[in-house]
Design an enzyme around this catalytic site. Sequence first.
Site, PDB file in Angstrom:
ATOM      1  N   MET A  28      -0.305  -5.727  -4.196  1.00 23.33           N
ATOM      2  CA  MET A  28       0.261  -5.023  -5.355  1.00 23.33           C
ATOM      3  C   MET A  28       1.121  -3.859  -4.862  1.00 23.33           C
ATOM      4  SD  MET A  28      -2.482  -5.301  -8.403  1.00 23.33           S
ATOM      5  CE  MET A  28      -3.574  -3.979  -7.896  1.00 23.33           C
ATOM      6  N   HIS A  35      -3.188  -3.402   4.325  1.00 27.46           N
ATOM      7  CA  HIS A  35      -2.187  -4.459   4.114  1.00 27.46           C
ATOM      8  C   HIS A  35      -1.534  -4.826   5.451  1.00 27.46           C
ATOM      9  CE1 HIS A  35      -2.026  -2.231   0.129  1.00 27.46           C
ATOM     10  NE2 HIS A  35      -2.273  -3.454  -0.279  1.00 27.46           N
TER      11      HIS A  35
END
Length: 259
Positions: A28, A35
């Site tokens: 997102m 990430h």
Amino acid sequence: MKVCRTIEEVRAALEPFRAGTIGLVPTMGSLHDGHHALLHTAREENETVVMSLFVNPAQFAETGDLARYPRDEERDLGLARGDGVDVVFAPSVDEMYPPGFQTWVDVTELGSILEGQFRPGHFRGVATVVLKLFTIVRPTRAYFGQKDAQQVEVIRTMIRDLAFEVELRVLPTARDVDGLALSSRNSLLTPGERGRALGLPRALATRDRELALARLHAVDGLEVDYVEVADFDPPVLAGAVRVGSTRLIDNVVLEGDEE
Ligand code: AMP
């Protein structure tokens, strides 16, 4: 690195690479080192790496929470480029949920406990968007973080129940030096709130539900939603707290090699 806004564009971009392996990292945005670890591993393990960048409204119950969610696409695209991503899929809400959209994936039991109890509909939104990303990208492997242990369990169950052909790769929780699990939402914490938020990893580190609850209740200005042992694969002690208007989740693995 190609940035695609539509399903048609991403399918066309991937067409020449279908014979090789494709790794998908759903995000997102507001990328952090958690990430980065997923992207790095995907890069090592696949010929083509796709990152999706989509703040999925269907998994937010409160519009305030959705509006507050941090976004910085330009920065994210720079980081993705640095991590060797080949294709970024950053669709609009209308592209993913066109008018008349009415088909949902609901992992009924798993999706209604723990996080699901406090965020009704959350995992229905997650499972639906992840399945849609799977059908668009058709990845060989998909990468998720252990930080969201229940999300992993929901996706694993969905893959099994619907016989979707994809290898689920789960990577350990990335933490700041002080132990706080990295999260895009951490940027919403004031310095004082961040100090209180540290109570969560410290409590979970006891690996004992009662002790963890006692520790959390001793922190002023920290509201506990739950602390529970969850019989996931692997089993975890999971917790969710609210600090000011920010809600944080974390978990520790109870068996085997901890992160
Ligand atoms: P998000 O952008 O928050 O939806 O997260 C995208 C992916 O990164 C999900 O699979 C998350 O579980 C994973 N992730 C988020 N935070 C962390 C973290 N601290 N460590 C490892 N993975 C993470």
